[in-house]
Write an enzyme that holds these catalytic residues in place. Sequence first.
Site, short mmCIF file in Angstrom:
data_model
loop_
_atom_site.label_atom_id
_atom_site.label_comp_id
_atom_site.label_asym_id
_atom_site.label_seq_id
_atom_site.Cartn_x
_atom_site.Cartn_y
_atom_site.Cartn_z
N TYR A 1 1.34 -0.87 -0.79
CA TYR A 1 1.33 0.49 -1.31
C TYR A 1 2.75 0.98 -1.61
O TYR A 1 3.25 1.93 -1.00
CB TYR A 1 0.62 1.42 -0.33
CG TYR A 1 0.15 2.72 -0.97
CD1 TYR A 1 -0.86 2.71 -1.93
CD2 TYR A 1 0.73 3.93 -0.64
CE1 TYR A 1 -1.29 3.87 -2.53
CE2 TYR A 1 0.31 5.10 -1.24
CZ TYR A 1 -0.70 5.07 -2.19
OH TYR A 1 -1.12 6.24 -2.78
N GLU B 1 -3.28 2.53 -6.86
CA GLU B 1 -3.75 3.85 -7.31
C GLU B 1 -4.57 3.74 -8.59
O GLU B 1 -5.60 4.40 -8.74
CB GLU B 1 -2.55 4.78 -7.52
CG GLU B 1 -2.00 5.40 -6.26
CD GLU B 1 -3.03 6.28 -5.56
OE1 GLU B 1 -3.80 6.98 -6.26
OE2 GLU B 1 -3.07 6.27 -4.32
#
Length: 451
Positions: A181, A190
């Site tokens: 991430y 995302e």
Amino acid sequence: MTRCHIIPPYMLEALLADADPDVADRARTSLRVDAQVRAARAVQPLSATLKPLRTAGAVAPSPHRVISDARHTQTTPGTRVRGEGDPPTDDKATDEAYDGLGDTWTFYESAYGRDSIDGRGMTLLGTVHYGRAYDNAFWDGTQMIFGDGDGTIFNRFTIAKDVIGHELTHGVTAATANLTYSDQPGALNESISDVFGSCVKQMALGQTAAEADWLIGEGLLAVGIRGRALRDMLHPGTAYDDPRLGTDPQPADMSGYVTTSDDNGGVHTNSGIPNRAFALAATSLGGHSWEVAGAVWYAVLTGPDITPDCDFATFARLTGAEAAARHGVDAATAVATAWERVGVTSRAETPSRSVPAATPADTRLLLRRTGGFAGLSAERQLRLADLPADDRRAWQRLLVAPTLAEAVDRPGTPDGYSYTVVCQSLGLEVSVAESHLPPHVQSLLERTLLG
């Protein structure tokens, strides 16, 4: 484990300077709660957070949902207010959360045969009315948490099905590719959540890719805010332009890529680039977005070739190869063109060799293994149509990927095997040492050879 929130920090940070002190205070509180949740959950190992809460049996898969009410505290899960099969309540947030969790479960099961987030029937938990005027929603590794919004900038966070699909998809990604991430892998993380969140919404509404609005979080912005949604996948950078929230910062292509240390390397900003690539590919391919483009993205996300540090160019290459293997040259061209339009071209060109999906029976292979301690050889001639469906698709991906070519001329280990692959229709003949093949490729060659 990083917690993924639907409202990017840059939106809340913009509100810290708002002229209304109540708005600024609520934004500050939401940012503080976000930080507290991340700190509290960071010690949980991935294996613990993704443990299934029920065991899949012989019966057909079905959703299992539990909605609880935090009653404006920050305690989870809260008081149970609706379980699977219970009738609707008189609380909009509860019933919207229940329906959104169900729509997401239905999407993954009907489109890809996936039984819940972990693929093993995991119970879907949701907590509503979290905190007071909390401006966010997120997947915390075990469940969904929904704030009510402040009513001034944001409405309640159960209002948008794609937000729920987005957050639950973070759980799917954690259980499969487990993309890091930060930076480009984080932006892919995302984007993949936006991709399948949008697909959840489109399936629930019965929309084709051409009919979809490609907005993420439509309805979340309160009356008076100048904007249509949090993000626009087809037109990044145009979702909102408001004196209080600022202007949508997402770039539409790599020329606007943002290098920053904020927001884990700009994961919510740069996700606009792969978002647009998917929307372009889906609208070009036509039909429902989850049927071709979505199936390609899902296969790569859950397949053996993706790694946690996957960048845009690598994901582009993998989706191009997967499109060729599943749907042929035209689909691969549409996917490659979409990536090119957003400026992602390195290692993402349309494969030079492809197996036409319409004529798999005409594609013949010669596979030979030599070497080993005993110096024995084995050989098999076959058609791709002779193989089980999963292995046939794996071979189609392998034949258009650079995996075999990259292993050519690399020395093997003493007494190790060497494989030769010949496909005359593709002009392919390579010999590679077993020790330089990824385990899943080695296993495929072994299964194919032994029949």
